[in-house]
Scaffold this active site. Structure first.
Site, mmCIF file in Angstrom:
data_model
loop_
_atom_site.group_PDB
_atom_site.id
_atom_site.type_symbol
_atom_site.label_atom_id
_atom_site.label_comp_id
_atom_site.label_asym_id
_atom_site.label_seq_id
_atom_site.Cartn_x
_atom_site.Cartn_y
_atom_site.Cartn_z
ATOM 1 N N ASP A 111 0.851 -1.202 0.000
ATOM 2 C CA ASP A 111 0.000 0.000 0.000
ATOM 3 C C ASP A 111 0.891 1.258 0.000
ATOM 4 O OD1 ASP A 111 0.944 -0.568 2.583
ATOM 5 O OD2 ASP A 111 -0.758 0.386 3.573
ATOM 6 N N HIS A 156 9.930 -0.070 8.162
ATOM 7 C CA HIS A 156 9.146 -1.244 8.538
ATOM 8 C C HIS A 156 9.117 -2.314 7.441
ATOM 9 C CE1 HIS A 156 7.479 0.761 12.098
ATOM 10 N NE2 HIS A 156 7.298 1.823 11.343
#
Length: 315
Positions: A11, A241
């Site tokens: 995303d 991340h």
């Protein structure tokens, strides 16, 4: 050269862009395709960003658009204060020249795993609706996937969008519960390790210089993202991340994993919390230990992972 074939579910997202640069730069990773989901941005924006980043890397990778909202819960507001409205720090971006394939993300996942049973690793770094949808279309996909690497969740670190929930899992906890407990081989790369990994401004400057036009996007979007982390965690840099999920794929020796049972809280005040019961632990009741076993990353050599990210994008 032996390659690792993957489908990257994403995303984009500033840290997604960093991870996409990594997988496209590594000749030992075969990117069979990318699937997109809402999360950091609406799914249409995620698809546009995935196409553009692929083009800037000089590659042609099929991109399939997927989930636009959670399975059950009311959608969260998009985190524009973290990634910007356009997902890439609100920097100026050209429009992509290519288009997504004429297939949903879930259909793409099912089809590609049928074409290459037992070969593909799914690396999922956003909310997990696409994987949940693929499971609904074809439950037998669990027997065709080599493994699933998920960036999400938290065991001891607490949450980053609620006191207990990590953003990707909180975005669609019902999908996450299905995916974690489907019975395929799962590795969770969550905040317990990603918060121990910091990408400094000096490292990003060297990456930007080495990556051409893609480097410009990485470097300029990094500035917006790093501003958030200065305020949120008091660090000089950002937590990469999603790159940590790629690092686990390439450098698992830099991680410590624990095997056990995972449940996702789907309703109430703790919605999105990932509750982990280590395999060897004994609890008052057996209900926490009745899901399929998965591997959870609990520790990391964050400095070594950050160095690996820099090396992979500057060589």
């Amino acid at each position: 050269m032996t390659t690792t074939p993957i489908i990257f579910d994403t995303d984009p997202g500033v840290d997604d862009a960093q991870a996409i640069a990594l997988i496209l730069a590594d000749p030992a990773i075969e990117v069979v395709g990318m699937t997109t989901t809402y999360g950091n941005v609406p799914v249409e924006t995620a698809t546009s960003n995935a196409l553009l980043l692929t083009e800037l890397a000089g590659q042609t990778i099929p991109v399939a658009q997927g989930a636009a909202r959670p399975l059950s819960k009311t959608p969260n507001p998009f985190p524009t204060f973290v990634h910007g409205v356009n997902g890439l720090g609100d920097i100026d971006l050209p429009s992509p020249k290519t288009q997504a394939v004429d297939q949903t993300a879930a259909q793409f996942l099912v089809e590609k795993t049928k074409e290459r049973p037992g070969e593909l690793t799914l690396v999922a770094v956003g909310p997990l609706g696409n994987l949940a949808a693929a499971l609904q279309i074809d439950p037998n996909i669990v027997d065709r996937v080599k493994q699933v690497v998920i960036m999400g969740g938290s065991v001891k670190q607490g949450g980053n969008v609620t006191p207990v929930a990590e953003a990707n899992i909180y975005s669609d906890p019902h999908a996450a519960q299905r995916v974690f407990n489907a019975g395929w081989p799962v590795v969770m790369v969550g905040l317990d390790v990603t918060h121990k990994t910091h990408l400094s401004p000096d490292r990003m400057a060297r990456i930007q210089a080495a990556q051409g036009e893609l480097g410009r996007v990485l470097g300029e979007s990094y500035g917006f993202y790093a501003d958030f982390y200065r305020k949120a965690l008091g660090i000089d840099g950002c937590c990469p991340h999603d790159s940590c999920a790629v690092a686990w794929l390439k450098k698992p020796e830099l991680f410590k994993t624990v095997r056990g049972h995972l449940n996702v809280v789907t309703e109430g005040l703790a919605q999105g919390q990932t509750v982990f019961a280590p395999e060897e632990a004994t609890f008052a009741e057996p209900r926490w230990s009745q899901t399929p076993l998965i591997d959870v990353c609990m520790d990391i050599d964050g400095d070594a992972v950050s160095q690996w990210i820099e090396d992979a994008l500057t060589i």
